[in-house]
Design an enzyme around this catalytic site. Structure first.
Site, PDB file in Angstrom:
ATOM      1  N   CYS A 172       0.819  -1.212   0.000  1.00  6.91           N
ATOM      2  CA  CYS A 172       0.000   0.000   0.000  1.00  6.91           C
ATOM      3  C   CYS A 172       0.853   1.262   0.000  1.00  6.91           C
ATOM      4  O   CYS A 172       0.511   2.265  -0.632  1.00  6.91           O
ATOM      5  CB  CYS A 172      -0.948  -0.006   1.188  1.00  6.91           C
ATOM      6  SG  CYS A 172      -0.132  -0.130   2.805  1.00  6.91           S
TER       7      CYS A 172
ATOM      8  N   HIS B 156      -2.019   1.566   7.136  1.00  5.02           N
ATOM      9  CA  HIS B 156      -2.384   1.414   5.730  1.00  5.02           C
ATOM     10  C   HIS B 156      -2.230   2.752   5.023  1.00  5.02           C
ATOM     11  O   HIS B 156      -2.541   3.808   5.594  1.00  5.02           O
ATOM     12  CB  HIS B 156      -3.823   0.920   5.638  1.00  5.02           C
ATOM     13  CG  HIS B 156      -4.285   0.592   4.260  1.00  5.02           C
ATOM     14  ND1 HIS B 156      -3.561  -0.208   3.396  1.00  5.02           N
ATOM     15  CD2 HIS B 156      -5.420   0.949   3.576  1.00  5.02           C
ATOM     16  CE1 HIS B 156      -4.229  -0.342   2.261  1.00  5.02           C
ATOM     17  NE2 HIS B 156      -5.352   0.364   2.349  1.00  5.02           N
TER      18      HIS B 156
ATOM     19  N   ASN C  96      -9.075   3.611  -2.266  1.00 11.55           N
ATOM     20  CA  ASN C  96      -8.311   2.488  -1.729  1.00 11.55           C
ATOM     21  C   ASN C  96      -7.803   1.636  -2.888  1.00 11.55           C
ATOM     22  O   ASN C  96      -8.168   1.857  -4.045  1.00 11.55           O
ATOM     23  CB  ASN C  96      -9.209   1.667  -0.788  1.00 11.55           C
ATOM     24  CG  ASN C  96      -8.413   0.878   0.238  1.00 11.55           C
ATOM     25  OD1 ASN C  96      -7.195   0.743   0.141  1.00 11.55           O
ATOM     26  ND2 ASN C  96      -9.101   0.333   1.226  1.00 11.55           N
TER      27      ASN C  96
END
Length: 357
Positions: free
Chosen positions: A129, A284, A305
């Site tokens: 990520c 994240h 995302n």
């Protein structure tokens, strides 16, 4: 001999003790083996949220994680906390309060000509990520600032930054990712596509993939690696103030943000997320593309995302704005696109932009 060794041993012991305490403080509370092997998605969690009138968001059992254990889900949370020493030496950008900001903003409509802003990707089996957030934001900014619609390679950053960025699929540092973009640049996605093309379409997303090897060669023979590089001018943090974050996005485009993930976040479906229940699982990184306020008066950030469109609100989510929810306003990183290495059409621009840091 013993007398000379003793001070050294004491020094080493104290250094180790300090290091151990720092690591212990940085790590979230250890989860039991039983917890790690349980399913990340729980009907009880979804029910608790959906029956809570103050939650402000809807939970669901997402197909993306329907077969995941807590341990498997944790692998995707690949943000390592930036060392405080590095943060102190990093430029922090703020913006003058004279800028009039709209009540709501969506980068997808503000720069509708930029196709990359609205893409929802899939990091697959890898805790990458930290690399996605940086490369996606830089791709958007090339379109916004230089009118270049290009999809840049997450794989280049993930595979080739090495230990300087962290541990590849086992996590990395967003700030160091942006420094890599400034010093080394990244090639196009066409030159070096993401290694995990399977994504997470199969149950459990196993096995966990190893970090890909850095090959430094385009998959297509007619493309040259070094000539395919796109650079960032710099790497900087944005002041942890909602106004400054909004102004940065409004003026320069999407930014990379990192936040703390709890169990309930895996269940997000729609609405404005705020932590309600569940254990802390990790950090994240995502791409912040806008903001707004709901009809009920809840301020939110709009975020893309990289867990594909089967998760959340077609791959997007909203999170409470102005209260530093889950640390979302603490760790905002970005950089501006450079014209370095971009060919003859920019010779009249600053082709020798300083990418040193």
């Amino acid at each position: 001999m013993a007398s000379t060794l003793l001070p050294l041993l004491v020094t080493l012991f104290l250094a180790f003790s300090v290091y151990y305490l720092q690591i212990a403080e940085a790590e979230p509370q250890q989860l039991s083996t039983l917890k790690l092997n349980s399913r990340i998605l729980q009907e009880s969690i979804a029910k608790e949220i959906n029956e809570n009138p103050g939650a402000g968001w809807e939970a669901a059992i997402s197909p993306r994680f329907s077969n995941y254990t807590v341990a498997q889900f944790k692998r995707l949370l690949g943000v390592k906390p930036s060392p405080k020493k590095e943060l102190r030496s990093t430029p922090v950008v703020s913006h003058p309060r004279s800028l009039k900001l709209p009540k709501s903003f969506d980068a997808r409509t503000a720069w509708s000509q930029c196709s990359t802003i609205g893409r929802i990707l899939d990091q697959g089996h890898c805790g990458s990520c930290w690399a996605f957030g940086a490369v996606e934001s830089l791709s958007d900014r090339f379109c916004i600032h230089l009118d270049v619609n290009v999809s840049l390679s997450v794989n280049d950053l993930l595979a080739c930054c090495g230990f300087l960025c962290g541990s590849g699929c086992d996590g990395g540092y967003p700030l160091y990712a942006w420094r890599y973009l400034a010093h080394h640049g990244v090639v196009t996605e066409e030159c070096d596509p993401y290694f995990d093309q399977i994504g997470c379409s199969h149950p459990g997303c196993e096995p966990a993939y190893q970090t890909p090897k850095c090959v430094r060669k385009c998959v297509k023979g007619n493309q040259i690696w070094k000539k395919s590089k796109y650079f960032s001018v710099n790497a900087y943090s944005v002041k942890s103030d909602p106004y400054d974050i909004m102004a940065e996005v409004y003026k320069n485009g999407p930014v990379e943000v990192a936040f703390t993930v709890y169990e309930d976040f895996a269940h997000y479906k729609s609405g404005v997320y705020k932590h309600i229940t569940g254990s802390q699982l990790g950090g994240h990184a995502v791409k912040l593309i806008g903001w707004g306020t709901t009809d009920e008066g809840e301020d939110y950030w709009l975020i893309a995302n990289q867990w594909n469109r089967s998760w959340g609100d077609d791959g997007y989510f909203m999170i409470r704005r102005g209260t530093n929810e889950c640390g979302i306003e603490e760790d905002v990183t970005a950089g501006l696109p450079s014209t370095k290495n971009m060919g003859r059409w920019v010779m009249d621009m600053d082709a020798d932009a300083d990418v040193s840091f």
